[in-house]
Design a protein around this motif. Structure first.
Motif, PDB file in Angstrom:
ATOM      1  N   LEU A   5       0.828  -1.212   0.000  1.00  0.00           N
ATOM      2  CA  LEU A   5       0.000   0.000   0.000  1.00  0.00           C
ATOM      3  C   LEU A   5       0.857   1.255   0.000  1.00  0.00           C
ATOM      4  O   LEU A   5       0.551   2.223  -0.705  1.00  0.00           O
ATOM      5  CB  LEU A   5      -0.931   0.018   1.212  1.00  0.00           C
ATOM      6  N   GLY A   6       1.938   1.251   0.774  1.00  0.00           N
ATOM      7  CA  GLY A   6       2.833   2.400   0.811  1.00  0.00           C
ATOM      8  C   GLY A   6       3.454   2.687  -0.547  1.00  0.00           C
ATOM      9  O   GLY A   6       3.576   3.848  -0.961  1.00  0.00           O
ATOM     10  N   THR A   7       3.829   1.640  -1.260  1.00  0.00           N
ATOM     11  CA  THR A   7       4.424   1.801  -2.585  1.00  0.00           C
ATOM     12  C   THR A   7       3.427   2.406  -3.564  1.00  0.00           C
ATOM     13  O   THR A   7       3.752   3.339  -4.306  1.00  0.00           O
ATOM     14  CB  THR A   7       4.916   0.432  -3.115  1.00  0.00           C
ATOM     15  N   ILE A   8       2.208   1.895  -3.569  1.00  0.00           N
ATOM     16  CA  ILE A   8       1.193   2.390  -4.506  1.00  0.00           C
ATOM     17  C   ILE A   8       0.793   3.824  -4.175  1.00  0.00           C
ATOM     18  O   ILE A   8       0.737   4.685  -5.057  1.00  0.00           O
ATOM     19  CB  ILE A   8      -0.045   1.460  -4.512  1.00  0.00           C
ATOM     20  N   VAL A   9       0.534   4.095  -2.903  1.00  0.00           N
ATOM     21  CA  VAL A   9       0.111   5.438  -2.495  1.00  0.00           C
ATOM     22  C   VAL A   9       1.231   6.450  -2.740  1.00  0.00           C
ATOM     23  O   VAL A   9       0.975   7.575  -3.180  1.00  0.00           O
ATOM     24  CB  VAL A   9      -0.351   5.445  -1.023  1.00  0.00           C
TER      25      VAL A   9
ATOM     26  N   VAL B  74      -5.311  -1.483  -9.465  1.00  0.00           N
ATOM     27  CA  VAL B  74      -4.157  -2.376  -9.353  1.00  0.00           C
ATOM     28  C   VAL B  74      -4.646  -3.619  -8.620  1.00  0.00           C
ATOM     29  O   VAL B  74      -5.208  -3.522  -7.537  1.00  0.00           O
ATOM     30  CB  VAL B  74      -2.997  -1.726  -8.573  1.00  0.00           C
ATOM     31  N   SER B  75      -4.433  -4.773  -9.230  1.00  0.00           N
ATOM     32  CA  SER B  75      -4.846  -6.039  -8.621  1.00  0.00           C
ATOM     33  C   SER B  75      -3.613  -6.911  -8.405  1.00  0.00           C
ATOM     34  O   SER B  75      -2.664  -6.859  -9.171  1.00  0.00           O
ATOM     35  CB  SER B  75      -5.816  -6.789  -9.537  1.00  0.00           C
ATOM     36  N   ARG B  76      -3.661  -7.730  -7.363  1.00  0.00           N
ATOM     37  CA  ARG B  76      -2.606  -8.710  -7.117  1.00  0.00           C
ATOM     38  C   ARG B  76      -3.223 -10.084  -7.264  1.00  0.00           C
ATOM     39  O   ARG B  76      -4.076 -10.492  -6.470  1.00  0.00           O
ATOM     40  CB  ARG B  76      -2.020  -8.544  -5.714  1.00  0.00           C
ATOM     41  N   ILE B  77      -2.826 -10.771  -8.328  1.00  0.00           N
ATOM     42  CA  ILE B  77      -3.374 -12.096  -8.603  1.00  0.00           C
ATOM     43  C   ILE B  77      -2.211 -13.070  -8.750  1.00  0.00           C
ATOM     44  O   ILE B  77      -1.377 -12.916  -9.646  1.00  0.00           O
ATOM     45  CB  ILE B  77      -4.241 -12.099  -9.885  1.00  0.00           C
TER      46      ILE B  77
ATOM     47  N   TYR C 277       1.108  -8.342 -10.329  1.00  0.00           N
ATOM     48  CA  TYR C 277       0.368  -7.094 -10.155  1.00  0.00           C
ATOM     49  C   TYR C 277      -0.143  -6.659 -11.517  1.00  0.00           C
ATOM     50  O   TYR C 277       0.616  -6.570 -12.482  1.00  0.00           O
ATOM     51  CB  TYR C 277       1.263  -6.020  -9.549  1.00  0.00           C
ATOM     52  N   ILE C 278      -1.436  -6.424 -11.609  1.00  0.00           N
ATOM     53  CA  ILE C 278      -2.087  -6.069 -12.862  1.00  0.00           C
ATOM     54  C   ILE C 278      -2.628  -4.655 -12.742  1.00  0.00           C
ATOM     55  O   ILE C 278      -3.361  -4.347 -11.799  1.00  0.00           O
ATOM     56  CB  ILE C 278      -3.219  -7.062 -13.196  1.00  0.00           C
ATOM     57  N   LEU C 279      -2.268  -3.805 -13.699  1.00  0.00           N
ATOM     58  CA  LEU C 279      -2.707  -2.414 -13.735  1.00  0.00           C
ATOM     59  C   LEU C 279      -3.726  -2.259 -14.854  1.00  0.00           C
ATOM     60  O   LEU C 279      -3.450  -2.615 -15.995  1.00  0.00           O
ATOM     61  CB  LEU C 279      -1.511  -1.487 -13.972  1.00  0.00           C
TER      62      LEU C 279
ATOM     63  N   ASN D  96       6.918  -7.252 -10.250  1.00  0.00           N
ATOM     64  CA  ASN D  96       7.558  -6.206  -9.462  1.00  0.00           C
ATOM     65  C   ASN D  96       6.572  -5.047  -9.258  1.00  0.00           C
ATOM     66  O   ASN D  96       6.200  -4.363 -10.209  1.00  0.00           O
ATOM     67  CB  ASN D  96       8.817  -5.715 -10.184  1.00  0.00           C
ATOM     68  N   LEU D  97       6.161  -4.818  -8.030  1.00  0.00           N
ATOM     69  CA  LEU D  97       5.192  -3.766  -7.725  1.00  0.00           C
ATOM     70  C   LEU D  97       5.748  -2.379  -8.019  1.00  0.00           C
ATOM     71  O   LEU D  97       5.002  -1.483  -8.422  1.00  0.00           O
ATOM     72  CB  LEU D  97       4.736  -3.858  -6.267  1.00  0.00           C
ATOM     73  N   ASP D  98       7.049  -2.182  -7.851  1.00  0.00           N
ATOM     74  CA  ASP D  98       7.638  -0.870  -8.122  1.00  0.00           C
ATOM     75  C   ASP D  98       7.472  -0.480  -9.595  1.00  0.00           C
ATOM     76  O   ASP D  98       7.176   0.673  -9.912  1.00  0.00           O
ATOM     77  CB  ASP D  98       9.119  -0.846  -7.732  1.00  0.00           C
ATOM     78  N   LEU D  99       7.655  -1.429 -10.493  1.00  0.00           N
ATOM     79  CA  LEU D  99       7.445  -1.153 -11.921  1.00  0.00           C
ATOM     80  C   LEU D  99       5.989  -0.842 -12.221  1.00  0.00           C
ATOM     81  O   LEU D  99       5.676   0.072 -12.989  1.00  0.00           O
ATOM     82  CB  LEU D  99       7.905  -2.343 -12.770  1.00  0.00           C
ATOM     83  N   VAL D 100       5.105  -1.593 -11.617  1.00  0.00           N
ATOM     84  CA  VAL D 100       3.671  -1.356 -11.819  1.00  0.00           C
ATOM     85  C   VAL D 100       3.289   0.018 -11.278  1.00  0.00           C
ATOM     86  O   VAL D 100       2.517   0.758 -11.901  1.00  0.00           O
ATOM     87  CB  VAL D 100       2.832  -2.473 -11.160  1.00  0.00           C
ATOM     88  N   ALA D 101       3.859   0.405 -10.143  1.00  0.00           N
ATOM     89  CA  ALA D 101       3.568   1.720  -9.557  1.00  0.00           C
ATOM     90  C   ALA D 101       4.056   2.844 -10.465  1.00  0.00           C
ATOM     91  O   ALA D 101       3.386   3.874 -10.597  1.00  0.00           O
ATOM     92  CB  ALA D 101       4.203   1.825  -8.176  1.00  0.00           C
TER      93      ALA D 101
END
Length: 147
Positions: free
Chosen positions: A20-24, A66-69, A73-75, A88-93
């Motif tokens: 959550l911190g990464t996305i926000v 953003v979903s985690r399946i 991570y799917i944007l 990698n969540l950082d790339l998705v963010a």
């Protein structure tokens, strides 16, 4: 539409604090108080975690998801179109930050309103100014004779 079957592992269905911190943090510009946007979390029908960026206004339409399946991570945009996916969540963010329009819809509406008012005024004032100019051209020689 093609459906991709993901292998399932037992996720808790909730976002971790780090996720959550990464996305926000990536969407901090879009979530600034001046924009009027908010965020919410939820789950898919299968219990996978989802993060929603909600738009302004009473309807608060989903602008980004953003979903985690199964560890991926799917944007997606607000219409459900796939924008990016990765483990990698950082790339998705980063892709999520780029996908959010920088100009708020309120600003776009204000500019459109300004253009509409200006156009309406010009349409109403143009005939009056044209007639005034024609009258001035006709009576200017007679006025010059009095001077």
């Amino acid at each position: 539409m093609s459906v991709v079957a993901f292998e399932r592992k037992q996720d808790t269905g909730a976002w971790s604090e780090r996720e959550l911190g990464t996305i926000v943090a990536a969407l901090s510009g879009a979530l600034a108080p001046a924009t009027g946007r908010e965020w919410e979390t939820g789950m898919t029908e299968k219990g996978d975690a989802q993060f929603y960026l909600l738009g302004v206004g009473p309807d608060q339409a989903c602008e980004l998801c953003v979903s985690r399946i199964a560890g991926r991570y799917i944007l997606e945009d607000g219409c459900g179109r796939l924008l990016f996916e990765h483990r990698n969540l950082d790339l998705v963010a980063l892709h999520a930050r780029a996908a959010v329009p920088s100009t708020s819809r309120l600003l776009v509406r204000a500019i459109a309103l300004w253009c509409a008012i200006r156009s309406a005024l010009e349409e109403r004032l143009e005939p009056v100014l044209t007639e005034t100019e024609e009258l001035l051209v006709q009576f200017a020689p007679q006025l010059a004779a009095f001077a």
